[in-house]
Enzyme design. Structure first.
Site, PDB file in Angstrom:
ATOM      1  N   TYR A 175      80.196  65.187  59.472  1.00 44.52           N
ATOM      2  CA  TYR A 175      79.323  64.297  58.713  1.00 44.52           C
ATOM      3  C   TYR A 175      77.833  64.524  58.999  1.00 44.52           C
ATOM      4  O   TYR A 175      77.026  63.604  58.827  1.00 44.52           O
ATOM      5  CB  TYR A 175      79.722  62.843  58.970  1.00 44.52           C
ATOM      6  CG  TYR A 175      80.995  62.449  58.242  1.00 44.52           C
ATOM      7  CD1 TYR A 175      81.101  62.568  56.857  1.00 44.52           C
ATOM      8  CD2 TYR A 175      82.102  61.950  58.927  1.00 44.52           C
ATOM      9  CE1 TYR A 175      82.257  62.213  56.178  1.00 44.52           C
ATOM     10  CE2 TYR A 175      83.271  61.590  58.255  1.00 44.52           C
ATOM     11  CZ  TYR A 175      83.338  61.720  56.884  1.00 44.52           C
ATOM     12  OH  TYR A 175      84.473  61.365  56.204  1.00 44.52           O
ATOM     13  N   GLU A 178      83.976  72.823  56.426  1.00 39.30           N
ATOM     14  CA  GLU A 178      84.872  71.771  56.938  1.00 39.30           C
ATOM     15  C   GLU A 178      86.211  72.354  57.401  1.00 39.30           C
ATOM     16  O   GLU A 178      86.760  71.929  58.424  1.00 39.30           O
ATOM     17  CB  GLU A 178      85.072  70.702  55.854  1.00 39.30           C
ATOM     18  CG  GLU A 178      83.798  69.888  55.629  1.00 39.30           C
ATOM     19  CD  GLU A 178      83.817  69.044  54.361  1.00 39.30           C
ATOM     20  OE1 GLU A 178      84.859  68.997  53.673  1.00 39.30           O
ATOM     21  OE2 GLU A 178      82.773  68.436  54.040  1.00 39.30           O
ATOM     22  N   HIS A 224      89.219  61.853  52.485  1.00 40.41           N
ATOM     23  CA  HIS A 224      88.045  62.717  52.415  1.00 40.41           C
ATOM     24  C   HIS A 224      88.415  63.975  51.631  1.00 40.41           C
ATOM     25  O   HIS A 224      89.533  64.482  51.775  1.00 40.41           O
ATOM     26  CB  HIS A 224      87.568  63.136  53.811  1.00 40.41           C
ATOM     27  CG  HIS A 224      86.577  64.257  53.745  1.00 40.41           C
ATOM     28  ND1 HIS A 224      85.241  64.043  53.486  1.00 40.41           N
ATOM     29  CD2 HIS A 224      86.740  65.612  53.811  1.00 40.41           C
ATOM     30  CE1 HIS A 224      84.624  65.216  53.421  1.00 40.41           C
ATOM     31  NE2 HIS A 224      85.497  66.188  53.612  1.00 40.41           N
ATOM     32  N   LYS A 252      92.206  59.585  55.981  1.00 41.50           N
ATOM     33  CA  LYS A 252      91.423  58.959  57.047  1.00 41.50           C
ATOM     34  C   LYS A 252      92.277  57.938  57.807  1.00 41.50           C
ATOM     35  O   LYS A 252      93.375  57.567  57.336  1.00 41.50           O
ATOM     36  CB  LYS A 252      90.188  58.295  56.431  1.00 41.50           C
ATOM     37  CG  LYS A 252      89.197  59.286  55.793  1.00 41.50           C
ATOM     38  CD  LYS A 252      88.043  58.522  55.154  1.00 41.50           C
ATOM     39  CE  LYS A 252      87.015  59.434  54.530  1.00 41.50           C
ATOM     40  NZ  LYS A 252      85.909  58.658  53.897  1.00 41.50           N
ATOM     41  N   ASN A 309      87.733  54.065  52.582  1.00 42.08           N
ATOM     42  CA  ASN A 309      88.148  54.582  51.274  1.00 42.08           C
ATOM     43  C   ASN A 309      89.228  55.668  51.367  1.00 42.08           C
ATOM     44  O   ASN A 309      89.350  56.535  50.517  1.00 42.08           O
ATOM     45  CB  ASN A 309      86.929  55.038  50.449  1.00 42.08           C
ATOM     46  CG  ASN A 309      86.156  56.147  51.117  1.00 42.08           C
ATOM     47  OD1 ASN A 309      86.536  56.607  52.198  1.00 42.08           O
ATOM     48  ND2 ASN A 309      85.088  56.598  50.495  1.00 42.08           N
TER      49      ASN A 309
HETATM   50  P1  IDP Z   1      82.620  61.243  49.676  1.00 42.11           P
HETATM   51  O1  IDP Z   1      83.568  60.891  50.801  1.00 42.11           O
HETATM   52  O2  IDP Z   1      83.095  60.700  48.356  1.00 42.11           O
HETATM   53  O3  IDP Z   1      82.285  62.718  49.611  1.00 42.11           O
HETATM   54  P2  IDP Z   1      79.998  60.819  50.852  1.00 42.11           P
HETATM   55  O4  IDP Z   1      78.778  60.391  50.113  1.00 42.11           O
HETATM   56  O5  IDP Z   1      80.065  62.223  51.339  1.00 42.11           O
HETATM   57  O6  IDP Z   1      81.249  60.449  49.956  1.00 42.11           O
HETATM   58  O7  IDP Z   1      80.145  59.832  52.103  1.00 42.11           O
HETATM   59  C1  IDP Z   1      81.051  60.107  53.153  1.00 42.11           C
HETATM   60  C2  IDP Z   1      81.757  58.821  53.498  1.00 42.11           C
HETATM   61  O8  IDP Z   1      80.809  57.899  54.040  1.00 42.11           O
HETATM   62  C3  IDP Z   1      82.374  58.079  52.320  1.00 42.11           C
HETATM   63  O9  IDP Z   1      83.661  58.548  51.971  1.00 42.11           O
HETATM   64  C4  IDP Z   1      82.406  56.653  52.797  1.00 42.11           C
HETATM   65  O10 IDP Z   1      83.523  56.412  53.656  1.00 42.11           O
HETATM   66  C5  IDP Z   1      81.131  56.576  53.627  1.00 42.11           C
HETATM   67  N1  IDP Z   1      80.000  56.049  52.849  1.00 42.11           N
HETATM   68  C6  IDP Z   1      79.307  56.694  51.873  1.00 42.11           C
HETATM   69  N2  IDP Z   1      78.322  55.916  51.393  1.00 42.11           N
HETATM   70  C7  IDP Z   1      78.385  54.771  52.086  1.00 42.11           C
HETATM   71  C8  IDP Z   1      77.599  53.558  52.042  1.00 42.11           C
HETATM   72  O11 IDP Z   1      76.647  53.405  51.258  1.00 42.11           O
HETATM   73  N3  IDP Z   1      77.974  52.563  52.904  1.00 42.11           N
HETATM   74  C9  IDP Z   1      79.004  52.709  53.787  1.00 42.11           C
HETATM   75  N4  IDP Z   1      79.765  53.816  53.863  1.00 42.11           N
HETATM   76  C10 IDP Z   1      79.455  54.836  53.019  1.00 42.11           C
HETATM   77 MG    MG Z   2      81.235  63.882  50.972  1.00 37.43          MG
END
Ligand code: IDP
Ligand code: MG
Length: 183
Positions: free
Chosen positions: A82, A159, A148, A42, A145
């Site tokens: 997303y 994707e 992805h 990212k 984080n």
């Molecule tokens: P993942 O990336 O581990 O698959 P997902 O639940 O698919 O996690 O969420 C996509 C992205 O959205 C996450 O990587 C993170 O950057 C962001 N995200 C997920 N949950 C939250 C939240 O509760 N607050 C803010 N950002 C979030």
């Molecule tokens: Mg995800």
């Protein structure tokens, strides 16, 4: 508000159920585990200079890099990618984040690569991600984080198609692991 929340939960669990069902069918019919996944470094990972380190972790596991490119994610791609999070409180900032600078997108191939690469990435929330994982080592908050990775076969196919054309797949080589496993 309540119905909005219920609708959101339903949507979320339907999506998770989709993945769970596909995994279940795979286990029952003993599908082989050679898979492809979509991984993206990212914008925060790119800007902080971690492209090489992150690629190294996947290469160390001997996953095969089938496609790799740097790109600016368009608004259309971001929304498609997303879509499952649309309506959640963090959706708007998530779209802003993924379009805030270049990403390095790739397709990796390997045995059980979808779950395996998510282990290498670590949990979504870096607070909970183990030390030794990408998110555990390089990130502090889930809003930034670093990486992805697809969460199931269905997501991976969807994707990959958002970011790559068929003619961008480089299949005409063997990794060292593939060569080793031939003997
Ligand atoms: P993942 O990336 O581990 O698959 P997902 O639940 O698919 O996690 O969420 C996509 C992205 O959205 C996450 O990587 C993170 O950057 C962001 N995200 C997920 N949950 C939250 C939240 O509760 N607050 C803010 N950002 C979030
Ligand atoms: Mg995800």
């Amino acid at each position: 508000m309540l119905s909005f929340l219920m609708l959101n939960c339903l949507f979320y669990f339907t999506k998770k159920l989709d993945c769970a069902l596909i995994y279940g069918v795979q286990i029952i019919i003993g599908d082989n585990r050679m898979e492809r996944t979509f991984i993206a470094i990212k914008p925060d990972g790119v800007k902080r200079g971690f492209i090489g380190k992150i690629l190294q972790r996947f290469e160390d596991k001997s996953y095969k890099i089938v496609a790799l490119k740097m790109l600016n994610v368009s608004m259309e791609q971001a929304k498609e990618h997303y879509a499952e999070h649309e309506g959640k409180p963090f959706y708007k900032s998530l779209i802003e984040y993924i379009t805030s600078g270049p990403v390095v997108a790739m397709v990796l191939e390997g045995e059980n690569v979808i779950a395996g690469s998510r282990h290498i990435m670590g949990k979504t929330n870096p607070d909970e991600a183990d030390v030794g994982t990408i998110r555990g080592d390089f990130a502090q908050v889930k809003e930034y984080n670093i990486v992805h990775g697809s969460d199931c076969k269905e997501s991976a196919e969807r994707e990959i198609a958002i970011y790559f054309n068929e003619n961008e797949m480089c299949e005409n080589y063997k990794t060292m692991l593939e060569l080793v496993m031939e003997h």
